[in-house]
Design an enzyme around this catalytic site. Structure first.
Site, PDB file in Angstrom:
ATOM      1  N   GLU A  51      43.576  35.195  45.726  1.00  0.00           N
ATOM      2  CA  GLU A  51      43.227  33.966  44.992  1.00  0.00           C
ATOM      3  C   GLU A  51      44.102  32.797  45.453  1.00  0.00           C
ATOM      4  OE1 GLU A  51      43.456  35.787  41.123  1.00  0.00           O
ATOM      5  OE2 GLU A  51      41.753  37.013  41.739  1.00  0.00           O
ATOM      6  N   SER A  60      39.772  46.337  41.599  1.00  0.00           N
ATOM      7  CA  SER A  60      39.003  47.052  40.573  1.00  0.00           C
ATOM      8  C   SER A  60      39.489  48.482  40.334  1.00  0.00           C
ATOM      9  CB  SER A  60      37.508  47.029  40.913  1.00  0.00           C
ATOM     10  OG  SER A  60      37.047  45.683  40.965  1.00  0.00           O
ATOM     11  N   GLY A 113      38.317  42.038  41.137  1.00  0.00           N
ATOM     12  CA  GLY A 113      37.649  41.486  39.965  1.00  0.00           C
ATOM     13  C   GLY A 113      36.138  41.633  39.995  1.00  0.00           C
ATOM     14  N   LYS A 125      47.371  37.547  35.918  1.00  0.00           N
ATOM     15  CA  LYS A 125      46.770  36.266  36.334  1.00  0.00           C
ATOM     16  C   LYS A 125      46.952  35.229  35.212  1.00  0.00           C
ATOM     17  CE  LYS A 125      43.612  38.970  39.096  1.00  0.00           C
ATOM     18  NZ  LYS A 125      42.419  39.024  39.877  1.00  0.00           N
ATOM     19  N   ASN A 141      48.794  42.682  37.406  1.00  0.00           N
ATOM     20  CA  ASN A 141      48.709  41.237  37.650  1.00  0.00           C
ATOM     21  C   ASN A 141      47.843  40.638  36.539  1.00  0.00           C
ATOM     22  OD1 ASN A 141      48.302  38.660  38.562  1.00  0.00           O
ATOM     23  ND2 ASN A 141      47.133  39.225  40.379  1.00  0.00           N
ATOM     24  N   GLU A 161      44.379  44.559  49.446  1.00  0.00           N
ATOM     25  CA  GLU A 161      43.418  44.140  48.428  1.00  0.00           C
ATOM     26  C   GLU A 161      42.173  43.556  49.106  1.00  0.00           C
ATOM     27  OE1 GLU A 161      45.388  43.644  44.389  1.00  0.00           O
ATOM     28  OE2 GLU A 161      45.337  41.690  45.305  1.00  0.00           O
ATOM     29  N   HIS A 197      48.414  36.506  47.448  1.00  0.00           N
ATOM     30  CA  HIS A 197      47.259  37.087  46.735  1.00  0.00           C
ATOM     31  C   HIS A 197      45.982  36.388  47.208  1.00  0.00           C
ATOM     32  CE1 HIS A 197      44.465  38.001  43.480  1.00  0.00           C
ATOM     33  NE2 HIS A 197      45.216  39.074  43.261  1.00  0.00           N
TER      34      HIS A 197
HETATM   35  C1  PEP Z   1      44.222  41.671  41.622  1.00  0.00           C
HETATM   36  O1  PEP Z   1      43.976  40.578  41.152  1.00  0.00           O
HETATM   37  O2  PEP Z   1      45.229  41.830  42.315  1.00  0.00           O
HETATM   38  C2  PEP Z   1      43.299  42.770  41.343  1.00  0.00           C
HETATM   39  C3  PEP Z   1      43.417  43.860  42.037  1.00  0.00           C
HETATM   40  O3  PEP Z   1      42.358  42.545  40.365  1.00  0.00           O
HETATM   41  P1  PEP Z   1      41.292  43.630  39.794  1.00  0.00           P
HETATM   42  O4  PEP Z   1      42.031  44.911  39.547  1.00  0.00           O
HETATM   43  O5  PEP Z   1      40.771  43.013  38.533  1.00  0.00           O
HETATM   44  O6  PEP Z   1      40.240  43.784  40.840  1.00  0.00           O
END
Ligand code: PEP
Length: 251
Positions: free
Chosen positions: A97, A213, A173, A11, A9, A167, A95
């Site tokens: 976000e 992460s 992040g 973003k 992703n 998630e 997601h």
């Molecule tokens: C995401 O945005 O779906 C995500 C898992 O980000 P990150 O790996 O940076 O935590």
């Protein structure tokens, strides 16, 4: 056992030129890696160019969001047909976000899941608890509600198109990955919930990705967990070498 899947992703982090370069690197590096579905999710404006860059390879393209209507006066929005037309196979929905920065509620996410499947896309439905919810012991209740409401009226046949991504919001992040055992506990709970909703066989076949992460250093341990079928990768997917190392761990 579902095929494992690693999705990146990106973003709002790549220009058109960067997206094409990154996609070409993944396409070339992924050539020799079999046994894992690879999906790149660039910003909407780069979808077509990324789809062209990976055409003819095993790498697939996904969008990061879509609208639930097929056409009409929805300024700034994109429909499933538009995404299909430029070469998308997958679409990330719900997601964290989108939920927490843009106020997407379960009813809207549910409409998007229906619209994606009807439009021939494969949704990656994200679920996950906030830190405060985890600390209050509410993780399972939150996930169960997100699954029940996000998948409302999605029957068994449609469900075969859906990937679930767990998630935990506190891990996205932040550099704080869920411990493999923590991820496994929630993934097992998700599978149990799917079993209650759809029966054992579909639950066993459903793909449940972990996101939060993930990186080349922790990917293998996460993927070793019996109910972790893949990874949704944010930050580490922006470096081709790191993303390919994660794909390698999943293969
Ligand atoms: C995401 O945005 O779906 C995500 C898992 O980000 P990150 O790996 O940076 O935590």
């Amino acid at each position: 056992m579902p095929t494992s899947m690693v999705a990146g992703n990106w973003k709002m982090n790549t220009t058109l030129a960067q997206a094409v370069e990154l996609a070409a690197g993944v396409r070339d590096g992924a050539g020799s890696l079999a046994g894992v579905d690879i999906v790149l999710c660039p910003p909407h404006i780069s979808l077509q160019a990324v789809a062209e860059a990976v055409r003819g390879s095993a790498v697939k393209v996904g969008a990061q969001n879509m609208h639930f209507e097929t056409t009409g006066a929805f300024t700034g929005e994109i429909s499933s047909a538009m995404l299909k037309e430029v070469g998308c196979t997958y679409v990330i929905l719900g997601h964290s976000e989108r939920r927490h920065l843009f106020g997407e509620a379960e009813t809207m996410i549910n409409k998007k899941v229906h619209a994606a499947i009807s439009g021939g896309l494969l949704p990656i439905l994200c679920v996950g608890e906030l830190l405060g919810q985890r600390e209050a012991g509410e993780t399972e209740a939150v996930i169960e509600r997100q699954l029940q409401e996000g998948l409302s009226q999605v029957g068994v046949e449609k469900m075969a198109a859906v990937t679930i991504a767990y998630e935990p919001c506190w891990a996205i992040g932040t550099g704080k990955t869920a411990a493999p055992q923590q991820a496994q506990e929630v993934h097992a709970f998700i599978r149990k919930t799917l079993e209650g909703l759809y029966g054992r066989s579909l639950a066993q076949e459903s793909r449940i990705q972990y996101g939060g992460s993930a990186n080349p250093g922790n990917a293998a341990e996460l993927l070793e967990q019996p109910d972790v079928d893949g990874l949704l990768v944010g930050g580490a997917s922006l470096k081709g070498k790191d993303f390919l190392a994660i794909v390698d761990a999943a293969g």
